[in-house]
Design an enzyme around this catalytic site. Structure first.
Site, PDB file in Angstrom:
ATOM      1  N   ASP A 109       0.932  -1.341   0.045  1.00 24.02           N
ATOM      2  CA  ASP A 109      -0.017  -0.041  -0.243  1.00 24.02           C
ATOM      3  C   ASP A 109       0.817   1.128   0.091  1.00 24.02           C
ATOM      4  OD1 ASP A 109      -1.866  -1.906   0.112  1.00 24.02           O
ATOM      5  OD2 ASP A 109      -2.913  -1.020   1.948  1.00 24.02           O
TER       6      ASP A 109
ATOM      7  N   ARG B  69       0.104   6.457  17.236  1.00 20.85           N
ATOM      8  CA  ARG B  69      -0.297   7.242  16.161  1.00 20.85           C
ATOM      9  C   ARG B  69       0.575   8.978  16.479  1.00 20.85           C
ATOM     10  NH1 ARG B  69       0.293   3.268  13.325  1.00 20.85           N
ATOM     11  NH2 ARG B  69      -1.791   2.561  12.313  1.00 20.85           N
TER      12      ARG B  69
ATOM     13  N   ASP C  22      -7.333   5.998  12.151  1.00 21.06           N
ATOM     14  CA  ASP C  22      -6.037   6.232  11.884  1.00 21.06           C
ATOM     15  C   ASP C  22      -5.806   7.611  11.336  1.00 21.06           C
ATOM     16  OD1 ASP C  22      -4.917   4.533  13.659  1.00 21.06           O
ATOM     17  OD2 ASP C  22      -4.431   3.170  11.982  1.00 21.06           O
TER      18      ASP C  22
ATOM     19  N   SER D 253      -6.254  -7.678   8.106  1.00 22.26           N
ATOM     20  CA  SER D 253      -5.049  -6.794   8.319  1.00 22.26           C
ATOM     21  C   SER D 253      -4.673  -6.622   9.775  1.00 22.26           C
ATOM     22  CB  SER D 253      -5.728  -5.453   7.659  1.00 22.26           C
ATOM     23  OG  SER D 253      -6.652  -4.863   8.395  1.00 22.26           O
TER      24      SER D 253
END
Length: 405
Positions: free
Chosen positions: A17, A99, A128, A182
């Site tokens: 990705d 994050r 996110d 994922s």
């Protein structure tokens, strides 16, 4: 915005990705790309990320691979653990707390390299994107943020792979099929979601778990450990002094062995939908239990109960991406003040999926065996005092009862 972006810093994992995003930025924006890969203890070899960036034309001085493990645990995980934070009562916020650190470093690198923008690979459906961007704007109000998943038309795995092949991006064999789920990993946890986990009625398949053995297969004998705390932070395991990241890594090994820290959760995302995820937080679960254990003898009831009232709000702020907000910092100041005397040792029993506190001691303990004993307390507590205490607390209840007749 495309014409105004000359250089962008991309949060880059080296996976399919973000590799597509790297090339897409070069093609669609015609800009220089700086890649940033954070080592947060995800357990992956990061050399291939550098090699792939070089292959795609990123000059070596524009490739950043930073070991942030100590900063991650010391400045983000431990402060959060001081609050006993669990989102919706269960989730130890493993993805959420990583994050703001990634965003912080993205902004720093943008300043170092003179970049106009940052970019991330978060989708438009998840939390996110919010966490990355709220943190970025808090640290640099003028930064431009590029979120390709909200712009491009590569809306399926097939389209993504086709685009990659058109632009000579290597596609690993394991990426050509439909991914069964994922994952996101760091030193605190691994999260898995999507595909085989989307039906909340179906039990999580055993192959999804990567950080813990099945508790049923864990050792048949319990293991006892001790964790030492100073001012609310863990400093030693079994009497051996350790840095924050080293301590968490050692607890992860123990948690893996004993099948500790699995959580199957349906949570409320900040963007509005419910999602089902499977989290493994082996060391974090042990540490969180131990921290509450040392607080149980060192915190006054009023402070402890107030912390428990503040915790859901604090956890929600982290989950929603407001780490750099004034309200989180205000709560952190109160929480940190409460930890001044939270020092001592906790003993835990690790056994088949459970981390149980079985002992605690502290030079600052408020626990008085003399006062609480069922034996003769030698006048430490006058039981007659309880009568007046009860009468005063019962006064309003008696008046209400009299009114009801």
């Amino acid at each position: 915005m495309k014409d105004s972006v000359k250089k962008v810093v991309l949060a880059y994992s080296g996976g399919l990705d973000t590799s597509v995003i790297l090339k897409w930025l070069q093609v669609e924006y015609g800009c220089e790309v700086v890649t940033f890969t954070a080592d947060l203890g995800q357990g992956e070899e990061l050399g291939p990320a550098r090699d792939k960036a070089v292959l795609m034309g990123v000059p070596d001085h524009h490739i950043y691979i930073d070991d942030l493990r100590e900063e991650f645990v010391r400045d983000f995980v431990f402060p959060m653990m001081r609050a006993n934070a669990r989102y919706e009562g269960d989730y130890l916020l493993g993805t959420s707390i990583a994050r703001p650190l990634i965003s912080k470093r993205l902004i720093e690198i943008a300043a170092e390299t003179g970049a106009d923008a940052i970019a991330h690979g978060a989708t438009g459906k998840g939390n996110d994107q919010v966490r990355f961007e709220l943190s970025a704007y808090a640290l640099n109000p003028d930064i431009k943020v590029i979120a390709p998943w909200r712009e491009w038309d590569l809306t399926s795995r097939t389209r993504l792979i086709e685009w990659a092949e058109q632009h000579q991006i290597p596609v690993p064999k394991d990426k050509r099929g439909e991914s069964p789920f994922s994952t996101d990993a760091n030193l605190l946890h691994t999260s898995s979601e999507g595909k085989v986990l989307e039906d909340p009625w179906d039990e999580t398949p055993d192959y999804v778990y990567s950080r813990t053995v099945n508790p049923e297969d864990a050792p048949d004998a319990p293991e006892y450990i001790t964790i030492d705390f100073e001012k609310g932070d863990g400093v030693a395991l079994n009497g051996e002094a350790m840095s924050p990241a080293t301590l968490l890594a050692a607890l992860n090994d123990l948690g893996r062995k004993h099948g500790i820290g699995r959580l199957d959760l349906v949570e409320n995302r900040f963007v509005g939908m419910k999602s089902r995820g499977m989290y493994e937080t082996p060391g974090g679960e042990i540490y969180a239990r131990a921290h509450r254990g040392i607080e149980s003898i060192t915190l006054d009831r009023g402070a402890a109960h107030l912390k428990d009232e503040l915790m859901p709000k604090y956890a929600e702020l982290i989950y929603n991406g407001f780490w750099f907000s004034p309200e989180r910092e205000m709560l952190q100041a109160a929480i940190d003040h409460s930890q001044e005397l939270v020092s001592g040792t906790v003993r835990l029993k690790l056994y088949k999926g459970l981390a149980s506190v079985v002992g605690r001691k502290s030079p600052n303990s408020l626990y008085s065996e003399k006062v609480v004993t069922f034996e003769d307390d030698a006048g430490a507590y006058d039981q007659k005092d309880a009568a007046g205490f009860i009468k005063l607390n019962a006064l309003r209840l008696r008046l209400l009862g009299q009114r009801r007749g």
